[in-house]
Design an enzyme around this catalytic site. Structure first.
Site, PDB file in Angstrom:
ATOM      1  N   ASP A  14       0.822  -1.208   0.000  1.00  0.00           N
ATOM      2  CA  ASP A  14       0.000   0.000   0.000  1.00  0.00           C
ATOM      3  C   ASP A  14       0.860   1.264   0.000  1.00  0.00           C
ATOM      4  O   ASP A  14       0.673   2.160   0.850  1.00  0.00           O
ATOM      5  CB  ASP A  14      -0.920   0.008   1.242  1.00  0.00           C
ATOM      6  CG  ASP A  14      -1.823  -1.214   1.305  1.00  0.00           C
ATOM      7  OD1 ASP A  14      -2.346  -1.603   0.250  1.00  0.00           O
ATOM      8  OD2 ASP A  14      -1.998  -1.779   2.399  1.00  0.00           O
ATOM      9  N   GLU A 174     -11.107   0.465  -3.712  1.00  0.00           N
ATOM     10  CA  GLU A 174     -10.290   0.930  -2.579  1.00  0.00           C
ATOM     11  C   GLU A 174      -9.157   1.810  -3.086  1.00  0.00           C
ATOM     12  O   GLU A 174      -9.039   2.072  -4.280  1.00  0.00           O
ATOM     13  CB  GLU A 174      -9.734  -0.274  -1.805  1.00  0.00           C
ATOM     14  CG  GLU A 174      -8.881  -1.204  -2.656  1.00  0.00           C
ATOM     15  CD  GLU A 174      -8.592  -2.541  -2.001  1.00  0.00           C
ATOM     16  OE1 GLU A 174      -9.231  -2.896  -1.000  1.00  0.00           O
ATOM     17  OE2 GLU A 174      -7.701  -3.246  -2.524  1.00  0.00           O
TER      18      GLU A 174
HETATM   19  C1  6LW Z   1      -5.698  -1.932   1.936  1.00  0.00           C
HETATM   20  C2  6LW Z   1      -6.328  -1.895   0.625  1.00  0.00           C
HETATM   21  C3  6LW Z   1      -5.622  -2.985   0.014  1.00  0.00           C
HETATM   22  O1  6LW Z   1      -6.211  -1.123   2.914  1.00  0.00           O
HETATM   23  O2  6LW Z   1      -5.514  -3.959   0.926  1.00  0.00           O
HETATM   24  O3  6LW Z   1      -4.480  -3.841  -1.756  1.00  0.00           O
HETATM   25  C4  6LW Z   1      -5.841  -3.403   2.155  1.00  0.00           C
HETATM   26  N1  6LW Z   1      -5.138  -2.930  -1.147  1.00  0.00           N
HETATM   27  O4  6LW Z   1      -6.155  -0.754  -0.117  1.00  0.00           O
HETATM   28  C5  6LW Z   1      -4.896  -3.906   3.157  1.00  0.00           C
HETATM   29  O5  6LW Z   1      -3.586  -3.637   2.736  1.00  0.00           O
END
Ligand code: 6LW
Length: 508
Positions: A14, A174
């Site tokens: 991240d 996300e």
């Molecule tokens: C993070 C989200 C993600 O908050 O996995 O791959 C979650 N992306 O953005 C945990 O790292």
């Protein structure tokens, strides 16, 4: 010049990046580990040095309730008017919060909590307005990227959260970030889940609230269609403009243990790819929307060399930089003397779901390497563990029992936990053994050296410590630990001559 991905190997997921003056700074999520949020700096985008962690105090980082892959999720780092902000989520305590500092090499503030749910918060500053966005659901029940304005002094919401973009329909929208580039607002986000189907998408609009138009070339980055390719799972990216006005993206990805062997053990790592703009202002990322292992670029000086760290010893590492701990460590049980690490066992175990065993670890950052360490023990148990999480770890250790002194290997894979090998040694006051583990992409090989004799403890497959088996968001850690079956110990176990050698190549 040529550089290779990942630019930061090992469990550094991240990534979020910002630039202040001529230095780049990057942060990563750290979950149940303490201190939290690794902080790196770089002058050239490809050579990164860890300068510390952002969350260094328990008041900033309560992790008591953080089980495996709980705690600190994806952070964002931004610099505004010379002040640095890091915003993230503690899914086991505060929810969304940020901290700030005017000295990136110093301490950060106490947490400022923002009352907006969702994960992956990000900040965007313009005209004295601070826009706060995360994924989640707004007050009217719309799910997607939710944005509000906050008072950056107090964290109070100044406007209700509003859904500004719903993404492109992939699962797990996300990692949103907002940028203004050439007068237009760009949203970057990820979808598909942080596994093999991961991808990055983009949209742009005329205001920070949109409306946003999806990029015609979405997903703008994914390796999901590259079968038999080492780098997989590209997602969660952040953009940065360099000194010369070129754009780049840092993002996470992972490396499979073999081209047709779909397991990964080193966690999600940080990659870097160049970004260009099409005539219509859409982002063209990496090599036709994929992330290659090797990137050839004329944007970086020809004489720039990518240095990859090859050796970790006790002498060249520090607690709180490379070495980290689980949850809320009791620092009285640890003594870092410069060339030894002393660990005093308690009855907290590596397999406990919560709590903090006496354990300190660095990341396994390449699939090939060798670890060795001299362990001296007077009571109970101490050794090296390859630790994915409390349910998935291989422990190689010395144990003093009423019946005698043993060198043992314990395998913990979910509900399967047993002592696989046990060799008795002389019963002396202090047992001193050199434990070593050779690492190949598919196997770990265990050996003990005691009184000039080598004892072979066999091999174990790496895949049972992989994310595909253990689940979660972390990677394998190389841990030194001490634990007791009974009460807390008095005499510490002593670890000397620790070497994690990445230039070691064994062939298998
Ligand atoms: C993070 C989200 C993600 O908050 O996995 O791959 C979650 N992306 O953005 C945990 O790292």
């Amino acid at each position: 010049m040529k550089y290779t991905n990942p630019i930061i190997p090992g469990f550094y997921p991240d990534p979020s990046i910002c630039k202040y003056k001529d230095i780049y700074y990057m942060v990563h999520s750290t979950f149940q580990y303490f201190p939290g949020v690794t902080l790196f700096e770089s002058k050239d985008l490809i050579n990164w040095t860890q300068i510390g962690h952002v969350l260094t105090r328990e008041s900033q980082l309560p992790l008591e309730k953080a089980g495996r892959s709980g705690g600190i999720y994806a952070p964002t780092i931004r610099c505004h008017n010379g002040r640095f902000y890091m915003v993230t989520t503690n899914v086991s305590a505060f929810g969304n919060f940020y901290v700030w500092t005017d000295d990136i090499y110093g301490e950060w503030s106490e947490p400022v909590i923002v009352d907006q749910d969702g994960i992956d918060p990000s900040l965007y500053f313009e005209d004295n307005i601070c826009y706060f966005m995360s994924n989640g659901t707004d007050e009217e029940g719309h799910s997607g990227i939710i944005q509000c304005e906050i008072d950056i002094e107090t964290g109070k919401k100044l406007t209700p959260g509003r859904c500004i973009w719903k993404g492109t329909g992939g699962r797990y929208l996300e990692a949103p970030h907002l940028y203004k580039i050439n007068g237009e607002y760009y949203i970057l986000a990820a979808e598909g889940g942080t596994e093999y189907g991961h991808f990055i998408i983009c949209a742009k609009g005329k205001t920070p609230y949109g409306p946003f138009i999806d990029a015609p070339n979405n997903p703008i980055l994914t390796n999901r269609n590259l079968g038999g390719y080492e780098i997989q799972g590209c997602g969660h990216g952040d953009l940065i403009e360099d000194e010369s006005g070129n754009w780049w993206m840092v993002h996470l990805a992972f490396r499979q243990i073999g081209l047709w062997n779909m397991f990964h053990i080193t966690g999600r790592e940080t990659c870097l790819v160049p970004v260009e703009f099409s005539e219509d202002g859409w982002l063209l990322v990496g090599e036709q929307g994929t992330t290659p292992i090797e990137v050839e670029t004329d944007r970086l000086p020809d004489n720039l060399h990518q240095d990859k760290r090859k050796l970790y010893t006790i002498e060249n590492t520090s607690p709180g930089i490379e070495w980290c701990f689980l949850r809320a460590p009791d620092m009285k049980k640890y003594n870092f003397t410069g060339d030894t690490i002393e660990l005093t066992a308690t009855s907290k175990k590596l397999s406990d779901e919560y709590g903090s065993p006496t354990f300190t670890c660095i990341r396994q950052c390449e699939m090939v390497g060798k670890v060795s360490c001299l362990v001296a023990l007077e009571e109970q148990e101490a050794g090296i563990t390859l630790y994915m999480d409390n349910m998935h770890h291989y422990d190689f250790f010395i144990k003093k029992t009423k019946e005698g002194t043993l060198i043992q290997k314990r395998i913990c894979i979910g509900d399967i936990a047993y002592i696989q090998e046990s060799i008795p040694i002389e019963n002396r006051d202090i047992a001193e053994v050199t434990l070593s583990i050779r690492m190949t992409p598919t196997n770990y090989f265990f050996e003990a050296l005691y009184k000039d004799k080598i004892y072979d403890f066999g091999k174990n497959q790496t895949r049972y410590l992989s994310t595909e088996v253990a689940e979660g968001f972390t990677g394998v850690m190389i841990g030194l630990y001490a634990q007791s079956d009974e009460e807390d110990c008095v005499k510490p176990a002593i670890f000397k001559d620790f070497v994690y050698d990445l230039s070691y190549s064994s062939g298998e």
